[in-house]
Design a protein around this motif. Structure first.
Motif, short mmCIF file in Angstrom:
data_model
loop_
_atom_site.label_atom_id
_atom_site.label_comp_id
_atom_site.label_asym_id
_atom_site.label_seq_id
_atom_site.Cartn_x
_atom_site.Cartn_y
_atom_site.Cartn_z
N VAL A 131 -10.40 -35.90 10.12
CA VAL A 131 -9.95 -35.07 10.67
C VAL A 131 -8.45 -34.24 9.82
O VAL A 131 -8.27 -35.32 9.28
CB VAL A 131 -9.41 -35.67 11.80
N GLN A 155 -2.41 -34.45 17.23
CA GLN A 155 -1.66 -33.59 17.26
C GLN A 155 -0.14 -33.28 17.30
O GLN A 155 0.97 -33.40 16.69
CB GLN A 155 -2.44 -32.97 18.07
N ILE A 185 -7.69 -37.67 18.23
CA ILE A 185 -7.11 -36.94 18.12
C ILE A 185 -6.08 -35.83 18.63
O ILE A 185 -5.03 -35.51 17.79
CB ILE A 185 -8.27 -35.30 17.57
N VAL A 201 -6.10 -32.24 10.77
CA VAL A 201 -4.64 -31.43 11.67
C VAL A 201 -3.82 -30.67 11.32
O VAL A 201 -2.85 -30.97 10.26
CB VAL A 201 -4.50 -32.78 12.72
N ALA A 229 -8.12 -25.34 9.04
CA ALA A 229 -7.53 -26.04 9.70
C ALA A 229 -5.77 -25.54 9.93
O ALA A 229 -5.08 -25.06 10.56
CB ALA A 229 -7.22 -27.88 9.50
N SER A 241 -5.42 -25.27 14.33
CA SER A 241 -6.42 -25.85 15.25
C SER A 241 -7.10 -27.50 14.24
O SER A 241 -7.16 -27.56 13.76
CB SER A 241 -7.12 -25.03 15.77
N PRO A 242 -7.08 -28.81 15.19
CA PRO A 242 -7.65 -30.05 14.43
C PRO A 242 -9.45 -29.33 13.79
O PRO A 242 -9.58 -28.60 14.72
CB PRO A 242 -7.28 -30.55 15.21
N THR A 290 -12.90 -31.21 12.01
CA THR A 290 -13.34 -32.29 11.69
C THR A 290 -15.00 -32.67 11.06
O THR A 290 -14.95 -31.53 11.09
CB THR A 290 -13.50 -33.06 13.08
#
Length: 574
Positions: A317, A351, A347, A319, A285, A290-291, A293
């Motif tokens: 997740v 963010q 999500i 982030v 990440a 970007s996220p 999972t």
């Protein structure tokens, strides 16, 4: 006359029998109409009852209960289909006790007859479940079931799930009327579920807005960076129903991230850990911006394999905090095992929330910059005053004393004046040196203890054949003097070298922590232990280093194998 009399009696009895039949038929139709009326009323009541629920889980429970009553079924269930439409993510039952559920085992995933409705979302009626080609039997302790009725529940254009009814009471089979009633309930259920979802989403947006306002107020009021990050992590954990929240930041001049903040269940096991950027969940990440999972953190290969830290953890997740080249860290949220995975709708606000964490870090850095500029300006002022006022006055005083010394005839008094002038000259030199130090802009040593430890552990990984786990806590870069830092690096390097040469271990863990009074280095492995007469030279050197700093070295080797080395020295005089 008798014959005539009998004929007349028969003629009177015939209309009477036909009237009875007509009355019975009329009664049957009245009963049927009454039954239909009652059923319609029941259906309307069920629709109204389901429509009143705004809590999604309660709405689903009401749908299952209403379905069982409407078609007079002994058992009812509602299966929620996963977003990919492949299996069941949730299964609510009616008519099965908690004890029976515990004996049967895990809820079905959507195979057999249940999966038939997932693959073909159309009403399905069966007289005997076992005769259908898709049926492959029931698990142990499962109640016997024969008759079956299933209908899909559509929410707008999407199949949300299916209603499953089995065992119509009285040994009857489900008919077309039952199917029509259940299909009507399914339509109402779809509307109710959609309303509950919309209500849930609006409540969630309201909570995010409230929390965003709280964070903004905290930022504008000048709260410390750590306080804002803790508030952000705690609120995100509460809103997403996560059991654990983690904030990791990059280690200076090293390809690694250190866990700065942990909140929630089992947080102590994660605080201070150092994670590689390459290959780890948090690292992906951070580097990708970007996220990322995970459906199950406990079985994810991108997470350290230490079972004690991941037991009971499920969906997660990670982030990034910030965007693009400005990523300042990573926020990780983890739910308990068995809970739903993080969706795109969850999500997206995370963010935006992480962006606020980036603002908190940015503001903290700008405040530090402002404080440093103010400090440097103050130093410049002090240096200027010392140069323009103090030195000039001292110099003038020295010149005056030198001039006065010529008029003093007493030998001892003249020598004292000369010594005073020399002292003034030395004082001026000291002040000039101080001025130079105040005006110096040279940066401090950028290679802190944290970065050096990360480098050593990384350098030993190829020799060991695996990356040791690393955890660091405390103000290591500010509270540990450089002399002691050098000893720490030497002991750590020697300890990991010993593990690589002699331990034959599959896992090693390094823990470095300080409380401001002492620094404690622990190196443990799961190898063969210390054989008699072996691995003593390096240990003797480490013990001498500890004694030199008034510290201690403890080495234990349990009977089950492995070695635990603890090197501890004071960093501040008692």
């Amino acid at each position: 006359m008798a014959i005539f009399g009998e004929s007349q009696q028969a003629h009177v009895r015939l209309p009477h029998l036909r009237l009875d039949e007509l009355l019975e038929e009329l009664q049957a139709r009245l009963d049927a109409a009454r039954g239909t009326r009652d059923r319609v009323h029941s259906l309307l009541e069920a629709v109204l009852s389901v429509g009143r629920e705004l809590d999604l889980q309660q709405a689903l429970r009401s749908i299952v209960q209403a379905a069982a009553v409407l078609v007079d079924a002994e058992y009812a269930a509602l299966g929620v289909i996963t977003p990919d439409g492949e299996r069941l993510s949730e299964f609510l039952t009616e008519g099965v006790t908690g004890e029976q559920i515990a004996e049967i085992g895990p809820y079905p995933q959507g195979h057999g007859i249940l999966g038939e409705l997932i693959r073909h979302p159309e009403p399905l009626r069966l007289t005997k479940i076992s005769e259908h080609p898709a049926s492959y039997g029931f698990p142990a302790h499962h109640p016997p079931m024969n008759t079956f009725l299933g209908v899909p529940i559509r929410v707008r254009d999407q199949i949300f799930g299916n209603l499953y009814l089995t065992e119509k009471r009285g040994g009857a089979v489900f008919d077309e009327e039952d199917e029509a009633v259940l299909a009507t309930l399914a339509v109402a259920a779809g509307v109710a579920i959609d309303n509950a979802r919309l209500y849930e989403e609006s409540r969630l947006r309201e909570r995010w807005l409230q929390v965003n306002a709280e964070i903004t107020h905290s930022l504008m009021s000048g709260s410390e960076r750590g306080e804002v990050l803790a508030l952000i992590a705690e609120r995100a954990r509460e809103i997403t129903s996560a059991t654990l929240a983690v904030v990791a930041v990059p280690v200076d001049y090293a390809e690694a991230l250190t866990v700065e903040l942990t909140i929630g269940e089992g947080s102590d096991a994660h605080r201070g850990r150092v994670l590689p950027v390459e290959g780890s969940l948090i690292g992906l990440a951070f580097s990708g911006g970007s996220p990322v999972t995970s459906a199950d953190l406990a079985s994810d290969t991108r997470v350290s394999a230490d079972p004690a830290r991941v037991i009971g953890l499920g969906p997660a997740v990670a982030v990034p905090i910030g965007t693009g080249a400005g990523v300042r860290g990573v926020a990780l949220l983890v739910r308990a095992s068995g809970h739903p995975v993080f969706t795109g709708k969850e999500i997206k606000p995370l963010q935006a929330f992480a962006a606020q964490a980036a603002v908190a870090m940015e503001l903290a850095e700008r405040r530090r910059d402002v404080e440093q500029i103010a400090m440097l300006q103050d130093r410049d002022r002090i240096a200027r005053d010392l140069h323009d006022l103090a030195i000039q006055r001292l110099f003038a005083t020295g010149m005056t004393l030198q001039s006065a010394g010529r008029f003093i005839e007493h030998h001892e008094a003249s020598e004292r004046i000369a010594r005073a002038v020399d002292d003034l000259d030395e004082t001026i030199k000291i002040i000039r040196s101080t001025i130079f130090g105040l005006r110096s802009r040279e940066p401090a040593d950028e290679s802190g203890l944290r970065s050096r430890v990360v480098r050593v552990v990384g350098e030993k990984a190829p020799v060991l054949g695996y990356a040791p786990s690393l955890r660091m806590e405390g103000l290591l870069d500010t509270q540990v003097p450089k002399e002691i830092s050098d000893h720490v690096i030497a002991v750590l390097s020697e300890a990991l070298t010993n593990v690589a040469r002699h331990a034959h271990a599959g896992h090693a863990e390094v823990v470095l922590e300080t409380d401001g009074r002492e620094i404690r280095l622990s190196v443990t492995d799961d190898g063969v232990g210390i054989p008699p007469g072996g691995r003593r030279g390096g240990l003797r050197t480490m013990a001498e280093r500890a004694e030199q700093l008034n510290g201690t070295l403890e080495v234990t080797s349990p009977a089950g194998g492995g070695v635990s080395l603890v090197w501890c020295v004071p960093v501040k005089a008692p």
